[in-house]
Design an enzyme around this catalytic site. Structure first.
Site, PDB file in Angstrom:
ATOM      1  N   ASN A  44      -5.946  25.767  14.190  1.00 22.53           N
ATOM      2  CA  ASN A  44      -6.225  27.161  13.837  1.00 22.53           C
ATOM      3  C   ASN A  44      -7.417  27.258  12.886  1.00 22.53           C
ATOM      4  OD1 ASN A  44      -2.846  27.206  14.031  1.00 22.53           O
ATOM      5  ND2 ASN A  44      -4.004  28.687  15.222  1.00 22.53           N
ATOM      6  N   SER A  46       5.072  36.759  18.729  1.00 19.76           N
ATOM      7  CA  SER A  46       3.637  36.591  18.494  1.00 19.76           C
ATOM      8  C   SER A  46       2.855  37.626  19.283  1.00 19.76           C
ATOM      9  CB  SER A  46       3.250  35.183  18.949  1.00 19.76           C
ATOM     10  OG  SER A  46       1.860  35.090  19.105  1.00 19.76           O
ATOM     11  N   TYR A  97       3.473  27.844  25.435  1.00 11.86           N
ATOM     12  CA  TYR A  97       3.922  28.351  24.127  1.00 11.86           C
ATOM     13  C   TYR A  97       4.114  29.867  24.206  1.00 11.86           C
ATOM     14  CZ  TYR A  97       3.584  30.270  19.450  1.00 11.86           C
ATOM     15  OH  TYR A  97       3.818  31.007  18.313  1.00 11.86           O
ATOM     16  N   LYS A  99       7.645  32.536  23.966  1.00  5.84           N
ATOM     17  CA  LYS A  99       7.831  33.748  23.144  1.00  5.84           C
ATOM     18  C   LYS A  99       8.193  34.930  24.045  1.00  5.84           C
ATOM     19  CE  LYS A  99       6.959  31.843  19.192  1.00  5.84           C
ATOM     20  NZ  LYS A  99       8.090  31.516  18.345  1.00  5.84           N
ATOM     21  N   ASN A 142       8.203  19.508  11.756  1.00  5.24           N
ATOM     22  CA  ASN A 142       6.833  19.863  11.346  1.00  5.24           C
ATOM     23  C   ASN A 142       6.796  20.298   9.877  1.00  5.24           C
ATOM     24  OD1 ASN A 142       4.080  20.169  11.978  1.00  5.24           O
ATOM     25  ND2 ASN A 142       4.321  22.386  12.181  1.00  5.24           N
TER      26      ASN A 142
END
Ligand code: NAD
Ligand code: UDP
Length: 336
Positions: free
Chosen positions: A199, A124, A149, A153, A35
């Site tokens: 986002n 996060s 996701y 975390k 990415n």
């Protein structure tokens, strides 16, 4: 002695490389370019005026990692590498667990072999789940995550905590980021999302430059001051400086410690749109759209633990975030 930065070519990693180099640390960077692009690190070198070793390597490749640890004396790892798109994680859970959780386990195994037992991990605020009230404190229960996701975390935090219990030589600083936005003040590096951004801030800046027509504001009937969702936006350079403090803390304090990196102030979607328009003098057309599944009304940090343990507080405000994002977007309309 050097600090290994996994995912150092990405958005937060590249900004952190600059702050580490400026603070006088030696770094070694790895990334698999899933990415990101090599140009980001070329610009880190240009901005810092310093050279450092880079490896194109996947964190799931134990042999590749072993070579890096054999070639350098690594005293700590700042671990950014991972997949981060919430929506994609719902479609591809196995890829997310393999890359984020599997990759982290492989990395930790190689670190243990090499006798390097310090990690600063990119966690996060998502680990606080849906049910805790803001301001969010590190002592609140975690879990109740709403997507794969977030689960990666939460799982990695648990793995690192268990590891620190098993062996008192391990250190894990679990940095719980709130909403990183903004870009380096030079306008040379910034966030370069693939395709249509998920986002808010990259979406706003792509609307402002005309790549996208208008912003959809996801819900205006939340229990917030103007009905739109409230988040704790933090300038990526402040976040990067938090990593310098965290890795220096990790050198001296074994054990696992979760620490919020946020400003402690919440802004709504419309607050951010208005700030962006006012500071930059560009219109950001928007429409009100339905709520996005999985979103909560309000999420902001209690940042007092970071102040207490790391002597870190965010210094840049929402106007700086909007100004720096726009400078990056204007100078690099197509990213790197
Ligand atoms: P990013 O995608 O820009 O950076 C991640 C980097 O890791 C990329 O350069 C990518 O190529 C690399 N990478 C991915 N998988 C890899 C693998 N298996 N091996 C080697 N390299 C790999 O993302 P970012 O915004 O800089 O985020 C960095 C970290 O912070 C991520 O772990 C992310 O989940 C976490 N985080 C980000 C945010 C955010 O809003 N940006 C918020 C909270 C947490
Ligand atoms: N948001 C929005 N439109 C968009 C993207 C996001 O209204 O195109 C809102 C979203 O509902 C949330 C806030 O902006 O209230 C921040 O969303 P983002 O995805 O940036 O971060 P999150 O806090 O969800 O991780």
């Amino acid at each position: 002695m050097a600090i290994l930065i996994t995912g150092g070519c990405g958005y937060i990693g590249s900004h952190t490389c600059i702050e580490l180099l400026d603070a006088g640390h030696d770094i070694v960077v790895l990334d698999n370019y899933y990415n990101s692009k090599p140009e980001a690190l070329r610009r880190v070198k240009e901005l810092s005026g310093k050279e450092f070793p880079f490896y194109e390597c996947d964190i799931r490749d134990a042999e590749g990692l072993r070579k890096i640890f054999a070639a350098h004396s690594i005293e700590a790892v700042i671990h950014f590498a991972g997949l981060k798109a919430v929506g994609e994680s719902v479609q591809k859970p196995l890829e997310y667990f393999d890359n984020n959780v599997g990759g982290t386990i492989t990395l930790l195994e190689v670190m243990r072999e090499a006798g390097c037992k310090r990690m600063v991990f990119s966690s996060s605020a998502t680990v606080y789940g849906m049910n805790n009230p803001s301001p969010l404190k590190e002592t609140m229960p975690t879990g109740g995550v709403t997507n794969p996701y977030g689960r990666t975390k939460f799982m990695i935090e648990g793995i690192l905590e268990d590891l620190c219990v098993s062996d008192p030589e391990w250190t894990a600083v679990l940095l719980r980021y709130f909403n990183p936005i903004g870009a380096h003040a030079s306008g040379r590096i910034g966030e370069d999302p693939n395709g249509i951004p998920n986002n808010l801030m990259p979406y706003i800046s792509q609307v402002a430059i005309g790549k996208l027509q208008k912003l959809s504001v996801f819900g205006n009937d939340y229990d917030t001051h103007d009905g739109t969702g409230v988040r704790d936006y933090i300038h990526v350079v402040d976040l990067a400086k938090g990593h310098v403090k965290a890795v220096e803390y990790a050198m001296k304090h074994p054990g696992a410690e979760a620490i919020n990196l946020g400003t402690g102030t919440g802004y709504s979607v419309l607050d951010l749109v208005n700030a962006f328009q006012n500071v930059n003098g560009v219109p950001v057309p928007y429409v009100i759209a339905p709520r996005r599944a999985g979103d909560i009304a309000t999420c902001y940090a209690d940042p007092s633990k970071a102040k207490e343990l790391l002597n870190w507080t965010a210094e840049l405000d929402v106007n700086d975030m909007c100004r720096d994002t726009w400078r990056w977007q204007k100078q690099n309309p197509n990213g790197f």
